[in-house]
Design an enzyme around this catalytic site. Sequence first.
Site, PDB file in Angstrom:
ATOM      1  N   ASP A  81      30.920  62.531  79.397  1.00  0.00           N
ATOM      2  CA  ASP A  81      31.465  63.623  78.604  1.00  0.00           C
ATOM      3  C   ASP A  81      30.912  63.565  77.181  1.00  0.00           C
ATOM      4  O   ASP A  81      30.832  62.489  76.577  1.00  0.00           O
ATOM      5  CB  ASP A  81      32.990  63.499  78.580  1.00  0.00           C
ATOM      6  N   GLU A 107      26.488  65.173  79.798  1.00  0.00           N
ATOM      7  CA  GLU A 107      26.857  66.468  79.256  1.00  0.00           C
ATOM      8  C   GLU A 107      26.157  66.513  77.891  1.00  0.00           C
ATOM      9  O   GLU A 107      26.612  65.865  76.945  1.00  0.00           O
ATOM     10  CB  GLU A 107      28.368  66.605  79.094  1.00  0.00           C
TER      11      GLU A 107
END
Length: 697
Positions: free
Chosen positions: A354, A390
């Site tokens: 993330d 990401e």
Amino acid sequence: MKDLKHDPATRAFDRSASRSDQLGATPDGEGTNFALFSDHAERVELCLFDETGQNEVQRLDLPLMEGGIWHGYLPGVQPGQAYGYRVHGPHDPEAGHRFNPNKLLLDPYAQEMRGFLKWDDALFAYPVGGDDREVDTRDSAPFMPKAVVADPVYDWEADDALRHNWSDTVIYEAHVKGLTQCLPGIPDEDRGTFRGLSSPAVIEHLHKIGVTTIELLPIHAMIQDRHLVEKGLSNYWGYNTIGFFAPNRTYLAGEQVREVKDAIKRFHAAGIEVILDVVYNHTAEGNELGPMLSFKGIDNASYYVLSPENPRHAFDTTGTGNTLNVAHPMVLRMVMDSLRYWVEVMHVDGFRFDLASTLGREPDGFEREGAFFNALRQDPVLAGVKLIAEPWDVGDGGYQVGAFPWPFREWNDKFRDDTRAFWRGDDGQVPRLSQRLLGSPTQFNHAHRPANSSINFVAAHDGFTLWDTVSYNDKHNDSNGEDNRDGHSHNISDNMGAEGPTEDGFVLAARERRVKAMLASLMFSHGVPMVLAGDELGQTQDGNNNAYCQDNALTWIDWDAARPVLTDALSAFAAARRDLQPLLAPRFFAVGRAEEDLEADRVHSDWWHPAGHEMAEADWQDAGLRCFGLRHARKGVGMAMVLCNAGEDCEVVLPGGDWQQILCSAHDPVEAEAGPVSGTMLVPAQSVVVLRAAGEG
């Protein structure tokens, strides 16, 4: 006679057996070694609790410290023991130090937890509503979950990571609870848990749609945000981590980590990899005004990035209040230990990071050769598993699609946006979609990166579901309690004639056709396809594109409302993708088809105009063009043609070859009857047609 050695009231550390090289709580059958890193602490207390986790039964100072690691071996302590820490040190917020021994702290290396956090002002190190430089002296222990010494014994029966080739990988992004809460065939007591996740009902469905790899939204231990709890909402997605080793208790029927191991073992037996979405960029403690639960009280100045101008304040590149300081060697070690733990002990097959740009931030900004990435790339355990970035965060220069080093793959939001825009019928989208079908070479064809560096998707957990993309023009986030201000407005969506649900058969048929076309684009592109769980069923979130706080029927997959035509279509697309895999090679292709340049180990590709010729420069400038083809050829393998038509029915003059139609996304079922196609063929509106030709290519 009373056993003094094992009596909690008389236990004492065995200094001779104490070890500083293993952080966390490590049992060996005779006792447990405890070790905690705090570079600025002056004293560390280990607090032991009874089996309920509510009553403290003993408090001892860790007797030894070296290199900032406080440690001690405690005989008689066995798996199942609940514990926490109190850390003493300087209280100097202006210098970044916030030690407060009144606050019970979670072990960052805890593998299991007991109890749940109960929000109370005592969880804060300062008087709530007052100055954060003041000290709150209330004991937080009654409101804190406790770390638990975990049992390391588990029979994996020779199970290991699967390591599917990237070229064969089809990812399914799912939420443990959302996928299983309403799925028929799962016992009520297993819904929302890892037992339900790895049930035969889930595995059968994944096999049907061709999934090789399930990517789970965060499963690490997390806490619910206080402001959401007070609104009657919850942090459903789970990007609010407080422990990087323990699983989230709400996904377990009990508290033991073996439930997660059981699930991974069942997935592996079914040939399905497990990837974890991990949050190493921030924690749930927020900024200086947030609660003191673990890292902040253990050593705030080491574990977090602080403002260089004023260390009293956190430095935030994540939008959550804090940024984990992975540039610190011991914090980096914690992250690496966590990753290795999930691979070596838990047998997971990879990770999706993330806000991964934060992990690459060095003093001068994002650095693809930064310490964290270099540590991963050289690690003999982690370099061999799937690593997905990401590639953005909310800080300056945070958008880094295409900039991550091998062996990372990256979420490619350009694929999502350009695919949606093309199928919506926007002008000038043929050049953009052509890039996406070819693996986005502008972003990824450099530094020896392979053609499957791009993780392609048309919808993910953050944003509209695919069905909502064809059902809503605008976001509808009213239930989030922020007056619909949250969530972005750039959805590239089209309600196709009715905002939201409709009984209009024409609109519903058009929506199904466009969804199938987008799924087909996804499955027949170079790169690695990722499907959002529920998109193959027509799942809706009623136009909510930021459903992070909705742990309810809005986000739980409604299996009873499934649209089988979409499920069957994705199943057919996945099967055809496997058949065409030799023409979707991992190496970036060569453009052009000069016969003398054809190589047996390389795909050659060109673009086809519906008028019957290769695309010329003027064709690329035609903003009104809605139909085009992509032809792949490989010597000794043959040819394939992917025709995309976002407009009305279109006559296409085919190139020479013994073509056979494999499928047409507009048809139900999508598979075509066997038979040759030559000359001119009709490509239906809003459809993808796939052709195959045998021969030398």
